[in-house]
Design a protein around this motif. Structure first.
Motif, PDB file in Angstrom:
ATOM      1  N   MET A   9       0.862  -1.176   0.000  1.00  9.75           N
ATOM      2  CA  MET A   9       0.000   0.000   0.000  1.00  9.75           C
ATOM      3  C   MET A   9       0.902   1.231   0.000  1.00  9.75           C
ATOM      4  SD  MET A   9      -3.021  -1.244  -0.138  1.00  9.75           S
ATOM      5  CE  MET A   9      -4.083   0.155   0.168  1.00  9.75           C
ATOM      6  N   ILE A  10       0.384   2.343  -0.484  1.00  9.69           N
ATOM      7  CA  ILE A  10       1.129   3.592  -0.544  1.00  9.69           C
ATOM      8  C   ILE A  10       0.899   4.365   0.762  1.00  9.69           C
ATOM      9  CG2 ILE A  10       1.503   5.734  -1.844  1.00  9.69           C
ATOM     10  CD1 ILE A  10       2.061   3.103  -3.431  1.00  9.69           C
ATOM     11  N   ILE A  11       1.988   4.856   1.345  1.00 13.57           N
ATOM     12  CA  ILE A  11       1.918   5.629   2.582  1.00 13.57           C
ATOM     13  C   ILE A  11       1.626   7.096   2.263  1.00 13.57           C
ATOM     14  CG2 ILE A  11       3.256   6.413   4.594  1.00 13.57           C
ATOM     15  CD1 ILE A  11       2.623   3.438   4.675  1.00 13.57           C
ATOM     16  N   ARG A  12       0.805   7.727   3.083  1.00 13.19           N
ATOM     17  CA  ARG A  12       0.485   9.148   2.907  1.00 13.19           C
ATOM     18  C   ARG A  12       1.744  10.010   3.014  1.00 13.19           C
ATOM     19  NH1 ARG A  12      -4.534  10.538   6.716  1.00 13.19           N
ATOM     20  NH2 ARG A  12      -2.969  12.071   7.268  1.00 13.19           N
ATOM     21  N   SER A  13       1.716  11.179   2.400  1.00 11.91           N
ATOM     22  CA  SER A  13       2.891  12.051   2.398  1.00 11.91           C
ATOM     23  C   SER A  13       3.262  12.541   3.795  1.00 11.91           C
ATOM     24  CB  SER A  13       2.677  13.246   1.465  1.00 11.91           C
ATOM     25  OG  SER A  13       1.572  14.008   1.901  1.00 11.91           O
ATOM     26  N   ASP A  14       2.307  12.559   4.721  1.00  7.02           N
ATOM     27  CA  ASP A  14       2.630  12.958   6.094  1.00  7.02           C
ATOM     28  C   ASP A  14       3.098  11.778   6.938  1.00  7.02           C
ATOM     29  OD1 ASP A  14       0.281  11.556   6.618  1.00  7.02           O
ATOM     30  OD2 ASP A  14      -0.835  13.306   7.324  1.00  7.02           O
ATOM     31  N   GLY A  15       3.151  10.576   6.322  1.00  4.84           N
ATOM     32  CA  GLY A  15       3.628   9.382   7.016  1.00  4.84           C
ATOM     33  C   GLY A  15       2.652   8.800   8.020  1.00  4.84           C
ATOM     34  N   MET A  16       1.431   9.317   8.054  1.00  2.07           N
ATOM     35  CA  MET A  16       0.452   8.912   9.054  1.00  2.07           C
ATOM     36  C   MET A  16      -0.549   7.902   8.489  1.00  2.07           C
ATOM     37  SD  MET A  16       1.555  10.578  11.623  1.00  2.07           S
ATOM     38  CE  MET A  16       0.265  10.522  12.825  1.00  2.07           C
ATOM     39  N   GLY A  17      -0.071   6.766   8.033  1.00  3.23           N
ATOM     40  CA  GLY A  17      -0.959   5.720   7.532  1.00  3.23           C
ATOM     41  C   GLY A  17      -0.974   5.645   6.022  1.00  3.23           C
ATOM     42  N   ILE A  18      -1.813   4.735   5.524  1.00  2.00           N
ATOM     43  CA  ILE A  18      -1.893   4.512   4.080  1.00  2.00           C
ATOM     44  C   ILE A  18      -2.843   5.508   3.431  1.00  2.00           C
ATOM     45  CG2 ILE A  18      -1.305   2.070   4.293  1.00  2.00           C
ATOM     46  CD1 ILE A  18      -4.283   1.445   3.899  1.00  2.00           C
ATOM     47  N   VAL A  19      -2.715   5.658   2.123  1.00  2.00           N
ATOM     48  CA  VAL A  19      -3.599   6.530   1.353  1.00  2.00           C
ATOM     49  C   VAL A  19      -4.966   5.852   1.280  1.00  2.00           C
ATOM     50  CG1 VAL A  19      -4.023   7.582  -0.893  1.00  2.00           C
ATOM     51  CG2 VAL A  19      -1.697   7.491   0.020  1.00  2.00           C
ATOM     52  N   GLY A  21      -8.513   4.707   0.184  1.00  2.00           N
ATOM     53  CA  GLY A  21      -9.155   4.515  -1.105  1.00  2.00           C
ATOM     54  C   GLY A  21      -8.226   4.130  -2.234  1.00  2.00           C
ATOM     55  N   ALA A  22      -6.927   4.122  -1.987  1.00  2.00           N
ATOM     56  CA  ALA A  22      -5.973   3.749  -3.039  1.00  2.00           C
ATOM     57  C   ALA A  22      -5.873   2.230  -3.115  1.00  2.00           C
ATOM     58  CB  ALA A  22      -4.601   4.346  -2.757  1.00  2.00           C
ATOM     59  N   PRO A  23      -5.794   1.685  -4.317  1.00  2.68           N
ATOM     60  CA  PRO A  23      -5.634   0.237  -4.452  1.00  2.68           C
ATOM     61  C   PRO A  23      -4.208  -0.177  -4.092  1.00  2.68           C
ATOM     62  CG  PRO A  23      -5.484   1.266  -6.588  1.00  2.68           C
ATOM     63  CD  PRO A  23      -5.836   2.359  -5.604  1.00  2.68           C
ATOM     64  N   PRO A  24      -3.994  -1.476  -3.874  1.00  4.96           N
ATOM     65  CA  PRO A  24      -2.621  -1.924  -3.627  1.00  4.96           C
ATOM     66  C   PRO A  24      -1.778  -1.802  -4.891  1.00  4.96           C
ATOM     67  CG  PRO A  24      -4.124  -3.794  -3.686  1.00  4.96           C
ATOM     68  CD  PRO A  24      -4.957  -2.555  -3.800  1.00  4.96           C
ATOM     69  N   ALA A  25      -0.463  -1.807  -4.687  1.00  5.20           N
ATOM     70  CA  ALA A  25       0.497  -1.793  -5.794  1.00  5.20           C
ATOM     71  C   ALA A  25       1.255  -3.116  -5.773  1.00  5.20           C
ATOM     72  CB  ALA A  25       1.458  -0.629  -5.635  1.00  5.20           C
ATOM     73  N   LEU A  26       1.784  -3.506  -6.917  1.00  6.08           N
ATOM     74  CA  LEU A  26       2.559  -4.728  -7.057  1.00  6.08           C
ATOM     75  C   LEU A  26       4.023  -4.367  -7.262  1.00  6.08           C
ATOM     76  CD1 LEU A  26       2.584  -7.854  -7.498  1.00  6.08           C
ATOM     77  CD2 LEU A  26       2.337  -7.346  -9.940  1.00  6.08           C
ATOM     78  N   VAL A  27       4.909  -4.923  -6.444  1.00  8.07           N
ATOM     79  CA  VAL A  27       6.345  -4.682  -6.598  1.00  8.07           C
ATOM     80  C   VAL A  27       6.845  -5.485  -7.803  1.00  8.07           C
ATOM     81  CG1 VAL A  27       8.633  -4.929  -5.547  1.00  8.07           C
ATOM     82  CG2 VAL A  27       6.675  -4.224  -4.139  1.00  8.07           C
ATOM     83  N   LEU A  28       7.422  -4.784  -8.763  1.00 10.54           N
ATOM     84  CA  LEU A  28       7.952  -5.420  -9.971  1.00 10.54           C
ATOM     85  C   LEU A  28       9.445  -5.680  -9.884  1.00 10.54           C
ATOM     86  CD1 LEU A  28       6.125  -3.229 -12.635  1.00 10.54           C
ATOM     87  CD2 LEU A  28       5.432  -5.480 -11.754  1.00 10.54           C
ATOM     88  N   GLY A  66      11.259   2.935  -0.387  1.00  6.61           N
ATOM     89  CA  GLY A  66      10.553   1.978   0.446  1.00  6.61           C
ATOM     90  C   GLY A  66       9.820   2.611   1.610  1.00  6.61           C
ATOM     91  N   GLU A  67      10.211   3.811   2.019  1.00  6.79           N
ATOM     92  CA  GLU A  67       9.525   4.503   3.106  1.00  6.79           C
ATOM     93  C   GLU A  67       8.103   4.908   2.717  1.00  6.79           C
ATOM     94  OE1 GLU A  67      11.844   7.781   4.506  1.00  6.79           O
ATOM     95  OE2 GLU A  67      13.511   6.496   5.091  1.00  6.79           O
ATOM     96  N   TRP A  68       7.796   4.887   1.430  1.00  9.46           N
ATOM     97  CA  TRP A  68       6.471   5.260   0.954  1.00  9.46           C
ATOM     98  C   TRP A  68       5.565   4.045   0.767  1.00  9.46           C
ATOM     99  CZ3 TRP A  68       5.102  10.343   0.266  1.00  9.46           C
ATOM    100  CH2 TRP A  68       6.148  11.258   0.338  1.00  9.46           C
ATOM    101  N   LEU A  69       6.069   2.855   1.131  1.00 12.58           N
ATOM    102  CA  LEU A  69       5.335   1.610   0.896  1.00 12.58           C
ATOM    103  C   LEU A  69       5.134   0.833   2.190  1.00 12.58           C
ATOM    104  CD1 LEU A  69       7.341   0.457  -2.250  1.00 12.58           C
ATOM    105  CD2 LEU A  69       5.208   1.777  -2.213  1.00 12.58           C
TER     106      LEU A  69
END
Length: 78
Positions: A9-19, A21-28, A66-69
């Motif tokens: 999942m993508i982390i919010r820009s303030d670092g306070m949890g996930i975004v 309504g955003a769908p998951p992402a796949l690590v390629l 990785g800090e955003w995931l």
């Protein structure tokens, strides 16, 4: 550290949890590099870290820090 096939999942820009309504992402891909938000700054070895290419909302996003995931599932090779 994430590996190919992990769902994140993508982390919010303030670092306070996930975004919300955003769908998951796949690590390629994972590799040592510079996060995309630092690519236009002068080269500095201490900025190198593990970064990830992900598939998010139908687009490939490159050099994501990785800090955003946040991992939600682990891909296990057999």
């Amino acid at each position: 550290m994430f590996v190919e096939g992990d769902l994140v999942m993508i982390i919010r820009s303030d670092g306070m949890g996930i975004v919300e309504g955003a769908p998951p992402a796949l690590v390629l891909r994972s590799y040592l590099g510079r996060p995309s938000h630092l690519l236009n700054t002068p080269d500095n070895m201490r900025d190198r870290t593990f970064v990830y290419d992900i598939l998010f909302m139908g687009k490939i996003e490159r050099s994501i820090d990785g800090e955003w995931l946040k991992q939600i599932s682990v891909f296990r090779r057999r």
